[in-house]
Design a protein around this motif. Structure first.
Motif, mmCIF file in Angstrom:
data_model
loop_
_atom_site.group_PDB
_atom_site.id
_atom_site.type_symbol
_atom_site.label_atom_id
_atom_site.label_comp_id
_atom_site.label_asym_id
_atom_site.label_seq_id
_atom_site.Cartn_x
_atom_site.Cartn_y
_atom_site.Cartn_z
ATOM 1 N N ARG A 132 7.761 -2.856 -4.730
ATOM 2 C CA ARG A 132 7.378 -2.666 -3.325
ATOM 3 C C ARG A 132 7.204 -4.019 -2.639
ATOM 4 N NH1 ARG A 132 6.071 2.406 -1.840
ATOM 5 N NH2 ARG A 132 7.163 1.686 0.026
ATOM 6 N N LEU A 145 3.821 -5.508 7.173
ATOM 7 C CA LEU A 145 4.206 -4.248 7.801
ATOM 8 C C LEU A 145 4.876 -4.475 9.150
ATOM 9 C CD1 LEU A 145 1.084 -1.999 7.041
ATOM 10 C CD2 LEU A 145 3.147 -2.397 5.660
ATOM 11 N N GLU A 193 3.574 1.075 11.295
ATOM 12 C CA GLU A 193 3.216 1.293 9.892
ATOM 13 C C GLU A 193 1.746 0.971 9.646
ATOM 14 O OE1 GLU A 193 7.403 0.298 7.553
ATOM 15 O OE2 GLU A 193 5.969 -1.338 7.894
ATOM 16 N N THR A 201 0.806 4.770 5.396
ATOM 17 C CA THR A 201 2.146 5.278 5.710
ATOM 18 C C THR A 201 3.189 4.548 4.878
ATOM 19 O OG1 THR A 201 2.470 3.745 7.576
ATOM 20 C CG2 THR A 201 1.481 5.905 8.060
ATOM 21 N N PHE A 202 2.998 3.229 4.649
ATOM 22 C CA PHE A 202 3.959 2.505 3.826
ATOM 23 C C PHE A 202 3.951 3.018 2.391
ATOM 24 C CE2 PHE A 202 5.017 -0.915 0.861
ATOM 25 C CZ PHE A 202 6.299 -1.216 1.275
ATOM 26 N N LYS A 204 -2.455 1.738 12.556
ATOM 27 C CA LYS A 204 -1.079 1.249 12.524
ATOM 28 C C LYS A 204 -0.911 -0.065 13.280
ATOM 29 C CE LYS A 204 0.866 5.901 12.055
ATOM 30 N NZ LYS A 204 1.733 6.951 12.666
ATOM 31 N N LEU A 206 9.040 -5.418 0.779
ATOM 32 C CA LEU A 206 8.375 -6.060 1.912
ATOM 33 C C LEU A 206 8.913 -7.465 2.147
ATOM 34 C CD1 LEU A 206 4.779 -4.866 1.014
ATOM 35 C CD2 LEU A 206 5.962 -4.304 3.160
ATOM 36 N N PHE A 231 0.885 -6.761 2.439
ATOM 37 C CA PHE A 231 1.576 -5.754 3.239
ATOM 38 C C PHE A 231 2.125 -6.411 4.504
ATOM 39 C CE2 PHE A 231 -1.177 -3.226 0.547
ATOM 40 C CZ PHE A 231 -0.381 -2.135 0.222
ATOM 41 N N LYS A 265 3.066 5.928 1.534
ATOM 42 C CA LYS A 265 3.304 7.370 1.569
ATOM 43 C C LYS A 265 2.215 8.117 0.803
ATOM 44 C CE LYS A 265 8.309 7.149 2.278
ATOM 45 N NZ LYS A 265 8.330 5.693 2.575
#
Length: 240
Positions: free
Chosen positions: A197, A111, A115, A119-120, A171, A201, A109, A122
């Motif tokens: 995904r 991020l 984020e 949250t990434f 976050k 990223l 991730f 969802k």
């Protein structure tokens, strides 16, 4: 093999539910190629379950502090390898780490500020009152270790630990990859973090590489992964 002290050292940061143990095969392959490495246990998936000064479970920022502490104890340049969730505290930690010359996100991730993992993705955070998210239970073998040899996968599943939910919801407040060069390794057959995904990223990284692996190439193809990491780390060396 003796490591070349002119080369950077690898700091290996595991993903959720794992520990430093998951890097053992990769570390052996790196050592054989003359690379030095250290592996860290993140507090969000390892004892203590709570910070000594707080009743709250540890969270992502605690993991970032642990990474900073490890970086501070390594002399010379460092290439940080972050797997899966480990990319989140790595992103947070490397922003003010002067010795980090490259961050490598392995199906991780990567991020941005504001984020979190959930949250990434969802997805709502789990709320069962335990403050910890269990591993994938009966699906762990398929989701995490699909192309790992049976005996190795069984040992890995047995060593998975519950993960602090707060580590998955806290976050990012600073994105180190904006100032530190980064590479992304997409795992083409990943069933935990879909390759689509990962490619999303990876647009945040400076370079993108691919492996024909599922989520855990450090167990399924450590030799191939070590070779690729060596190539990435060599690119950080100054020109002769």
């Amino acid at each position: 093999m003796n490591a070349d002290t002119r080369r950077p050292t690898f700091l290996l940061v595991h993903g959720g539910w794992h520990g430093a143990w998951c890097w053992d095969a990769l570390r052996a392959a790196l050592d054989a190629d003359g690379w030095r490495s250290h592996a860290i246990d993140l507090p969000s998936a390892n004892p203590p379950a709570h910070r000594p000064d707080s009743a709250q479970p540890v969270a992502m920022l605690d993991d970032a502090d642990a990474i900073r502490d490890s970086l501070g104890r390594i002399d010379g340049p460092v290439v940080v390898i972050a797997h899966s969730y480990g990319g989140v505290p790595t992103t947070q930690a490397i922003a003010d780490a002067a010795n980090v010359v490259q961050a490598v996100y392995l199906a991780a991730f990567q991020l941005d500020v504001g984020e979190s993992v959930f949250t990434f993705l969802k997805k709502p955070a789990p709320d069962d009152g335990t403050d910890h998210a269990p591993p994938y239970e009966d699906a762990a073998r398929r989701i995490l270790f699909d192309d790992v040899p049976e005996a190795d996968a069984a040992r890995a599943v047995a060593r998975l630990r519950p993960q602090s939910v707060r580590s998955l919801t806290q976050k990012v407040t600073t994105a180190g990859w904006r100032t530190v060069p980064s590479s992304y390794i997409v795992c083409d057959h990943d069933q935990a973090l879909p390759p689509s995904r990962q490619r999303e990223l990876a647009t945040r990284a400076d370079a993108v590489h691919r492996l024909p692996s599922s989520h855990s190439p450090f167990l399924s193809m450590p030799r191939q992964l070590a070779t690729l990491l060596g190539q990435i780390a060599t690119s950080t060396l100054p020109a002769p």
